[in-house]
Design an enzyme around this catalytic site. Structure first.
Site, PDB file in Angstrom:
ATOM      1  N   MET A  24       0.948  -1.175   0.014  1.00  0.00           N
ATOM      2  CA  MET A  24      -0.110  -0.090   0.025  1.00  0.00           C
ATOM      3  C   MET A  24       0.855   1.057   0.018  1.00  0.00           C
ATOM      4  O   MET A  24       1.814   1.401   0.709  1.00  0.00           O
ATOM      5  CB  MET A  24      -0.917  -0.127   1.102  1.00  0.00           C
ATOM      6  N   ASN A  25       0.556   2.373  -0.801  1.00  0.00           N
ATOM      7  CA  ASN A  25       0.947   3.589  -0.562  1.00  0.00           C
ATOM      8  C   ASN A  25       0.024   4.585  -0.196  1.00  0.00           C
ATOM      9  O   ASN A  25      -0.995   4.232   0.391  1.00  0.00           O
ATOM     10  CB  ASN A  25       2.147   3.984  -1.567  1.00  0.00           C
ATOM     11  N   ASP A  26      -0.289   5.750  -1.096  1.00  0.00           N
ATOM     12  CA  ASP A  26      -1.087   6.538  -0.661  1.00  0.00           C
ATOM     13  C   ASP A  26      -2.452   6.320  -0.367  1.00  0.00           C
ATOM     14  O   ASP A  26      -3.163   5.483  -1.213  1.00  0.00           O
ATOM     15  CB  ASP A  26      -1.285   7.722  -1.798  1.00  0.00           C
ATOM     16  N   GLN A  64      -3.468   3.152  -2.883  1.00  0.00           N
ATOM     17  CA  GLN A  64      -2.666   2.937  -4.019  1.00  0.00           C
ATOM     18  C   GLN A  64      -1.987   1.416  -3.756  1.00  0.00           C
ATOM     19  O   GLN A  64      -1.534   1.072  -2.428  1.00  0.00           O
ATOM     20  CB  GLN A  64      -1.275   3.912  -4.039  1.00  0.00           C
ATOM     21  N   GLU A  85       3.461  16.689  -4.486  1.00  0.00           N
ATOM     22  CA  GLU A  85       2.487  15.447  -4.715  1.00  0.00           C
ATOM     23  C   GLU A  85       1.209  15.713  -3.777  1.00  0.00           C
ATOM     24  O   GLU A  85       1.080  16.285  -2.870  1.00  0.00           O
ATOM     25  CB  GLU A  85       3.096  14.163  -4.578  1.00  0.00           C
ATOM     26  N   PHE A 113      -2.935   5.559 -10.637  1.00  0.00           N
ATOM     27  CA  PHE A 113      -2.409   6.415  -9.781  1.00  0.00           C
ATOM     28  C   PHE A 113      -3.223   7.131  -8.777  1.00  0.00           C
ATOM     29  O   PHE A 113      -4.500   7.014  -8.791  1.00  0.00           O
ATOM     30  CB  PHE A 113      -1.234   7.157 -10.241  1.00  0.00           C
ATOM     31  N   SER A 114      -2.773   7.776  -7.768  1.00  0.00           N
ATOM     32  CA  SER A 114      -3.630   8.360  -6.822  1.00  0.00           C
ATOM     33  C   SER A 114      -4.715   9.261  -7.293  1.00  0.00           C
ATOM     34  O   SER A 114      -4.420  10.003  -8.430  1.00  0.00           O
ATOM     35  CB  SER A 114      -2.829   9.277  -5.903  1.00  0.00           C
ATOM     36  N   ARG A 125      -0.688  14.768 -12.135  1.00  0.00           N
ATOM     37  CA  ARG A 125      -1.109  13.748 -11.413  1.00  0.00           C
ATOM     38  C   ARG A 125      -1.902  14.219 -10.204  1.00  0.00           C
ATOM     39  O   ARG A 125      -1.752  15.316  -9.534  1.00  0.00           O
ATOM     40  CB  ARG A 125      -0.276  12.267 -11.020  1.00  0.00           C
TER      41      ARG A 125
HETATM   42  C1  FRU Z   1       2.835   9.771  -3.924  1.00  0.00           C
HETATM   43  C2  FRU Z   1       2.796   9.121  -5.405  1.00  0.00           C
HETATM   44  C3  FRU Z   1       1.619   9.819  -6.256  1.00  0.00           C
HETATM   45  C4  FRU Z   1       1.298   8.894  -7.250  1.00  0.00           C
HETATM   46  C5  FRU Z   1       1.495   7.689  -6.318  1.00  0.00           C
HETATM   47  C6  FRU Z   1       1.989   6.404  -7.242  1.00  0.00           C
HETATM   48  O1  FRU Z   1       3.085   8.903  -2.893  1.00  0.00           O
HETATM   49  O2  FRU Z   1       3.904   9.220  -6.025  1.00  0.00           O
HETATM   50  O3  FRU Z   1       2.180  11.160  -6.833  1.00  0.00           O
HETATM   51  O4  FRU Z   1       0.030   9.098  -7.791  1.00  0.00           O
HETATM   52  O5  FRU Z   1       2.162   7.906  -5.413  1.00  0.00           O
HETATM   53  O6  FRU Z   1       1.749   5.201  -6.627  1.00  0.00           O
END
Ligand code: FRU
Length: 497
Positions: free
Chosen positions: A37-39, A55, A223, A98-99, A167
């Site tokens: 997991m990210n964002d 994410q 971001e 992406f996010s 993005r």
């Molecule tokens: C931020 C980011 C966003 C992008 C996403 C990709 O952590 O880099 O800018 O949309 O993660 O996973």
């Protein structure tokens, strides 16, 4: 329609999730259902519940082609996983979703807006993602991608913007019922600018204008931007990449920035008056905020750090990545304050209350231990020798501990995970300037642990420090230490879901 890619991701997460011991996860923070997991994405209300997407790379505990994971909650603390919401499965998002953000449309459908990425080879041979904005419409469970995706491309950008950094669309419903969309963008040299678009139906967007430019001051690409109104103030939250250290508050790497200022409604320009980090710890990035039905602004973020996240991974890692506690935001005197959502109070059990405990050297207190805890402590001057340093050690046993340390002379609060059991040469310590109370010289902290994370709220929430650590769960000791004569009031609760 459910594509082959989405069906595969859903079957995979369903199967792998069963192999994960729930005790290996945080209890009340949302973590990756399986894999990476990210964002946080699409933090919103729909069908009477909070929805949180993220994410997601279900197939491995490291970043890969981005999907959107999905969970719902009634109290922002008990999360129920729903099936993966988006997979990269169309021409517009072939290499990743992406996010982005979410909102309920007037016709009752849930709208997701996200960045579709498609890999391309640049003239110099490097491979990069072209980033464009896309839509999906759904019922809170299944989503259909819009047939006219992408709805915003580089052609819609004001002059000078790069298609490789375009993005993180953030939807906002204006009071007059129209919509606005804030996106991250940058020049080809990666100098950040934020672009704001407008729309009457959230599908057709126009009039992209530069809301603010970095001008090389703070990191490179900004971001995950969000423009909020909190207590009557215009507040811009964003996460700048590639920051350099500045004073005690800004650390090198991808960081966070809160700018309080004013949005000129005519020109669409945002002029910041105050710049502060959102969080001064190690693991905090990519915020998303909502307005709750009772009018609070609640922010959540990814509780990880791009430069260190993967160093926690080995071949046994089944999940990696979690969100922070949802935090209520308020603004007073042009300063942002954060507090754990009040829903957390309902998780408190087994209160242990100690008043005026003398702390000289190391002290442990009966009943004060645990890896899911909420601690409130105030440290004052004791009878004789004034203390200079005060330490709270948590997740401790004979060999492990993480610490929250206060240096009174330097007025510096630090968190440290050097002895958490880590074997990697990554950042283990972060600090923030924290003065003691003006009136009585006391230090008051709230500390929350959820198995493998620490969140510290100081100065009434004006300063926060957040980090993760992966110490064995058997290390649940808590002790206090002062190098002089201190006196402490403490309340400790176990937190139980
Ligand atoms: C931020 C980011 C966003 C992008 C996403 C990709 O952590 O880099 O800018 O949309 O993660 O996973």
């Amino acid at each position: 329609m459910i594509s082959r890619e989405l069906e595969r991701a859903r079957a995979w997460e369903e199967m792998k999730d069963k192999e994960i011991d729930p005790l290996s996860r945080p209890a009340f923070h949302l973590s990756a259902r399986v894999g990476w997991m990210n964002d946080p994405n699409g933090f919103s209300r729909y069908g009477g519940k909070y929805h949180l997407f993220y994410q997601y790379h279900p197939y491995d505990a490291q970043w890969g082609p981005m999907h959107w994971g999905h969970a719902v909650s009634e109290d922002l603390l008990h999360w129920e996983y729903l099936p993966c919401a988006l997979a990269p499965d169309t021409d517009a998002d072939r290499d990743g979703c992406f996010s982005g953000s979410a909102a309920e449309l007037p016709d009752g459908r849930q709208l997701l807006i996200y960045t579709g990425v498609v890999e391309t080879e640049l003239p110099d041979g490097r491979r990069r993602h072209i980033q464009r904005q896309c839509l999906a419409f759904g019922d809170g469970l299944n989503y259909d991608k819009y047939e006219d995706n992408p709805i915003l491309t580089e052609a819609d950008l004001p002059e000078g913007g790069s298609r490789l950094d375009f993005r993180d669309p953030r939807l906002l419903r204006e009071e007059d019922g129209t919509w606005s969309l804030l996106t991250a963008n940058a020049t080809p040299e990666r100098d950040a600018r934020l672009i704001r678009f407008t729309s009457s139906d959230a599908v057709h967007w126009e009039d992209g204008r530069v809301m603010i430019r970095n001008g090389g001051r703070i990191g490179t690409v900004w971001e995950c931007p969000e423009l909020l109104t909190i207590d009557g103030e215009d507040v811009l939250l964003t996460c700048p990449m590639d920051m350099q250290a500045e004073g005690t508050d800004f650390h090198p790497g991808n960081g966070s920035a809160c700018m309080i200022g004013s949005l000129d409604r005519e020109t669409g320009e945002f002029v910041p008056r105050v710049l502060r980090p959102i969080d001064c710890g190690i693991d905090f990035y990519a915020t998303q905020s909502i307005r709750t039905p009772d009018g609070r602004t609640v922010m959540i973020a990814w509780m990880q750090n791009w430069d260190t996240a993967s160093s926690y991974r080995d071949e046994r890692t089944q999940w990696l990545g979690q969100t922070t506690l949802p935090r209520e935001l308020t603004v007073r005197d042009s300063r942002l304050f954060q507090a754990p959502v009040r829903e957390l109070l309902a998780l408190r059990r087994d209160e242990v209350r100690c008043a005026a405990v003398p702390v000289e050297g190391r002290v442990s207190l009966p009943g004060v231990a645990g890896r899911c805890v909420d601690l409130e402590l105030t440290v004052r001057q004791g009878r004789d020798k004034m203390w200079r340093c005060f330490t709270v050690a948590l997740a401790a046993d004979e060999t492990h501990r993480i610490t929250v340390e206060y240096d009174r002379a330097k007025e510096l609060l630090s968190i440290d995970r050097t002895f958490s059991g880590t074997r990697r040469a990554i950042v283990h310590r972060a600090s923030a300037a924290v003065p003691t109370d003006e009136k009585d010289g006391a230090l008051t902290l709230r500390i929350i642990l959820d198995r493998c994370s620490l969140e510290v709220f100081a100065c009434g929430g004006e300063k926060t420090l957040t980090m993760t650590y992966y110490t064995p769960l058997t290390a649940d000791g808590i002790w206090f230490e002062a190098d002089g004569d201190a006196e402490m009031d403490l309340v400790r609760y176990a937190l139980e879901v």
